[in-house]
Design a protein around this motif. Structure first.
Motif, PDB file in Angstrom:
ATOM      1  N   ALA A 117       0.781  -1.228   0.000  1.00 25.22           N
ATOM      2  CA  ALA A 117       0.000   0.000   0.000  1.00 25.22           C
ATOM      3  C   ALA A 117       0.817   1.285   0.000  1.00 25.22           C
ATOM      4  N   SER A 118       2.115   1.179  -0.240  1.00 28.40           N
ATOM      5  CA  SER A 118       2.936   2.395  -0.213  1.00 28.40           C
ATOM      6  C   SER A 118       3.253   2.878  -1.619  1.00 28.40           C
ATOM      7  N   ASN A 119       3.513   4.174  -1.745  1.00 30.04           N
ATOM      8  CA  ASN A 119       3.859   4.746  -3.049  1.00 30.04           C
ATOM      9  C   ASN A 119       5.130   4.126  -3.611  1.00 30.04           C
ATOM     10  N   TRP A 120       6.033   3.709  -2.736  1.00 32.07           N
ATOM     11  CA  TRP A 120       7.271   3.088  -3.205  1.00 32.07           C
ATOM     12  C   TRP A 120       6.956   1.831  -4.005  1.00 32.07           C
ATOM     13  N   HIS A 121       6.029   1.033  -3.521  1.00 37.12           N
ATOM     14  CA  HIS A 121       5.654  -0.186  -4.234  1.00 37.12           C
ATOM     15  C   HIS A 121       4.944   0.133  -5.546  1.00 37.12           C
ATOM     16  N   PHE A 122       4.125   1.188  -5.556  1.00 34.76           N
ATOM     17  CA  PHE A 122       3.415   1.544  -6.784  1.00 34.76           C
ATOM     18  C   PHE A 122       4.410   1.890  -7.886  1.00 34.76           C
ATOM     19  N   GLY A 128       3.664  -6.530  -8.701  1.00 35.24           N
ATOM     20  CA  GLY A 128       3.460  -7.195  -7.421  1.00 35.24           C
ATOM     21  C   GLY A 128       2.304  -6.593  -6.646  1.00 35.24           C
ATOM     22  N   THR A 129       2.111  -5.277  -6.799  1.00 36.04           N
ATOM     23  CA  THR A 129       1.025  -4.590  -6.100  1.00 36.04           C
ATOM     24  C   THR A 129      -0.334  -5.053  -6.582  1.00 36.04           C
ATOM     25  N   ILE A 130      -0.512  -5.093  -7.898  1.00 30.71           N
ATOM     26  CA  ILE A 130      -1.829  -5.479  -8.416  1.00 30.71           C
ATOM     27  C   ILE A 130      -2.065  -6.982  -8.240  1.00 30.71           C
ATOM     28  N   ARG A 131      -0.991  -7.768  -8.287  1.00 35.19           N
ATOM     29  CA  ARG A 131      -1.154  -9.208  -8.084  1.00 35.19           C
ATOM     30  C   ARG A 131      -1.661  -9.537  -6.682  1.00 35.19           C
ATOM     31  N   ALA A 132      -1.154  -8.815  -5.674  1.00 42.46           N
ATOM     32  CA  ALA A 132      -1.603  -9.071  -4.303  1.00 42.46           C
ATOM     33  C   ALA A 132      -3.093  -8.820  -4.163  1.00 42.46           C
ATOM     34  N   ASN A 133      -3.603  -7.866  -4.950  1.00 39.21           N
ATOM     35  CA  ASN A 133      -5.022  -7.528  -4.868  1.00 39.21           C
ATOM     36  C   ASN A 133      -5.890  -8.367  -5.800  1.00 39.21           C
ATOM     37  N   LEU A 134      -5.300  -8.943  -6.831  1.00 42.41           N
ATOM     38  CA  LEU A 134      -6.050  -9.797  -7.749  1.00 42.41           C
ATOM     39  C   LEU A 134      -5.862 -11.268  -7.381  1.00 42.41           C
ATOM     40  N   ASP A 181      -5.231   2.408 -17.692  1.00 36.63           N
ATOM     41  CA  ASP A 181      -4.024   2.220 -18.490  1.00 36.63           C
ATOM     42  C   ASP A 181      -2.783   2.827 -17.853  1.00 36.63           C
ATOM     43  N   SER A 182      -2.911   3.331 -16.630  1.00 34.10           N
ATOM     44  CA  SER A 182      -1.763   3.895 -15.931  1.00 34.10           C
ATOM     45  C   SER A 182      -1.280   2.928 -14.853  1.00 34.10           C
ATOM     46  N   TYR A 183       0.015   2.617 -14.882  1.00 33.91           N
ATOM     47  CA  TYR A 183       0.567   1.718 -13.864  1.00 33.91           C
ATOM     48  C   TYR A 183       0.408   2.308 -12.470  1.00 33.91           C
ATOM     49  N   LYS A 184       0.295   3.633 -12.388  1.00 26.82           N
ATOM     50  CA  LYS A 184       0.162   4.288 -11.088  1.00 26.82           C
ATOM     51  C   LYS A 184      -1.126   3.864 -10.384  1.00 26.82           C
ATOM     52  N   ASN A 185      -2.065   3.326 -11.150  1.00 26.45           N
ATOM     53  CA  ASN A 185      -3.332   2.885 -10.570  1.00 26.45           C
ATOM     54  C   ASN A 185      -3.362   1.376 -10.314  1.00 26.45           C
ATOM     55  N   CYS A 186      -2.170   0.777 -10.224  1.00 27.57           N
ATOM     56  CA  CYS A 186      -2.095  -0.663  -9.939  1.00 27.57           C
ATOM     57  C   CYS A 186      -2.820  -1.007  -8.645  1.00 27.57           C
ATOM     58  N   TYR A 187      -2.721  -0.123  -7.663  1.00 25.60           N
ATOM     59  CA  TYR A 187      -3.360  -0.364  -6.368  1.00 25.60           C
ATOM     60  C   TYR A 187      -4.870  -0.124  -6.448  1.00 25.60           C
ATOM     61  N   ALA A 221       3.748   3.431  13.054  1.00 24.52           N
ATOM     62  CA  ALA A 221       4.250   2.557  11.995  1.00 24.52           C
ATOM     63  C   ALA A 221       5.738   2.317  12.210  1.00 24.52           C
ATOM     64  N   SER A 222       6.595   3.129  11.624  1.00 19.99           N
ATOM     65  CA  SER A 222       8.034   3.042  11.851  1.00 19.99           C
ATOM     66  C   SER A 222       8.658   4.387  11.512  1.00 19.99           C
ATOM     67  N   LEU A 223       9.868   4.606  11.989  1.00 18.44           N
ATOM     68  CA  LEU A 223      10.521   5.902  11.782  1.00 18.44           C
ATOM     69  C   LEU A 223      10.958   6.114  10.339  1.00 18.44           C
ATOM     70  N   ASP A 224      11.033   5.045   9.550  1.00 18.65           N
ATOM     71  CA  ASP A 224      11.441   5.199   8.153  1.00 18.65           C
ATOM     72  C   ASP A 224      10.288   4.993   7.176  1.00 18.65           C
ATOM     73  N   ASP A 225       9.061   4.995   7.680  1.00 17.03           N
ATOM     74  CA  ASP A 225       7.882   4.885   6.820  1.00 17.03           C
ATOM     75  C   ASP A 225       7.809   6.117   5.919  1.00 17.03           C
ATOM     76  N   ASP A 226       7.523   5.917   4.628  1.00 20.23           N
ATOM     77  CA  ASP A 226       7.545   7.036   3.688  1.00 20.23           C
ATOM     78  C   ASP A 226       6.226   7.790   3.584  1.00 20.23           C
TER      79      ASP A 226
END
Length: 359
Positions: A117-122, A128-134, A181-187, A221-226
């Motif tokens: 669910a993070s922008n880094w993964h998107f 991998g992001t869309i696969r986890a949801n599909l 059609d945008s990879y940014k919307n994988c999530y 969360a954590s101190l290095d969460d983006d």
């Protein structure tokens, strides 16, 4: 059971109080007594509170609930759960949700919460992001079907997409635009498809499947969460002033993690099938700049300040609803089940800082 394995001996201070809040959720716990609950993403932010809350419920009331916690990395999970990983009522399974669920104990309830669910993964792992949801959701629901289990799928506010109808909040029936059609919307597209998949399983196999759409969830969360809210909390923990590089105009619904976990349990047991429930708090409807301001004001004794990199951004922002509906979610449906949020932004920030500093 050895007392060293009890929740209270592995989780201390403010975090224990948060977990206790989940364990005391006002639901009919009798429906879960002596049942088995599968929770995917068990090392994740929300899922950890769910798992630990159920285990604490067992400690306090001898409810006999068994939790199957599916995790991607066992070493990380053991580090997080400590001696609790050795409990008889917690079965940790190391597996990617995109792999078929085989050789698992039978569950009575399935909560599918695993997601990237993070922008880094998107940006770096959209596949991998869309696969986890599909694929992940399909595997979780197929497992629930084989077990004749009730299920709950954790969706997202991102399913709403771009809404430009002039409304001031997002209702569950709201439908906005998402560019497929945008990879940014994988999530976002993955979550939309996951909801349709849940509806399809319900129709074809007559299953009981619930849906929740959390808002922006915050906490320790954590101190290095983006995520931006996590960065503000990290600033406070480190004793750093907060510098905004924008006006901080986005207007969003934030909900503390324990309130979110409590809502998930309530919808699991009381919600209607494939009837999405927004999880949000009216007390958590703030702009990014207001969240940063509250983080500073929550600890006046630390002498921290909020400033802007660009002087023109200092001016207070105004919300133009004619251009886009902000990510403000209406939670009336959820409240009708009996849920009420307990933690506002300031209290949540104080709790998060306390937990991170205790660590």
């Amino acid at each position: 059971m050895n007392k060293e394995l009890f929740v209270e001996n592995n989780i201390k201070g403010r975090l224990y109080e948060d977990i206790l809040e989940v364990a005391e959720t006002e639901i009919d716990w009798g429906l879960l007594s002596n049942k088995t609950v599968m929770i995917t993403g068990a090392s994740g932010f929300i899922s950890f509170h769910l798992v630990a809350g159920v285990l604490l419920r067992n400690d306090l009331y001898n409810t006999g609930i068994t939790v199957i916690g599916m995790v991607r990395n066992m070493d990380r999970a053991i580090k997080k759960y400590k001696d609790m990983a050795l409990r008889d009522d917690l079965i940790l399974v190391e597996q990617d949700v995109c792999e078929s669920f085989k050789n698992l104990p039978k569950a009575d309830y399935v909560i599918h919460a695993a997601s990237q669910a993070s922008n880094w993964h998107f940006e770096n792992d959209p596949v991998g992001t869309i696969r986890a949801n599909l694929t992940g959701t399909d595997n979780a629901l197929e497992y629930a079907r084989r077990c004749s289990a009730d299920a709950l799928v954790v969706s997202s506010l991102k399913t709403y997409g771009l809404v430009t109808d002039g409304s001031k909040e997002l209702m569950e029936e709201t439908q906005g635009y998402v560019d497929p059609d945008s990879y940014k919307n994988c999530y976002a597209m993955g979550k939309r498809a996951a909801e349709t998949l849940a509806a399809s399983y319900t129709k074809q196999y007559e299953m009981n499947i619930k849906l929740v759409r959390p808002s922006y969830i915050f906490g320790a969360a954590s101190l290095d969460d983006d995520r931006v809210w996590a960065q503000f909390i990290a600033n406070v923990v480190r004793g750093e002033n907060i510098l905004l590089k924008s006006a901080g105009a986005p207007f969003r619904s934030f909900c503390y993690v324990t309130d979110t976990a409590r809502a998930i349990l309530m919808v699991l047991l009381k919600g209607e099938n494939t009837f999405p429930y927004n999880i949000s708090s009216e007390e958590g409807n703030v702009t990014i700049r207001d969240f940063a301001k509250k983080a500073v004001e929550a600890f006046p004794e630390r002498g921290l300040s909020l400033s802007f990199a660009n002087p023109e951004d200092e001016k207070e922002v105004t919300i133009d609803y004619s251009k886009q509906t902000p990510e403000i979610m209406n939670s009336d449906r959820l409240k009708k089940l009996g849920w009420e949020p307990k933690v506002d932004i300031t209290e949540g920030i104080k709790r998060a800082v306390a937990i991170l500093e205790e660590k």
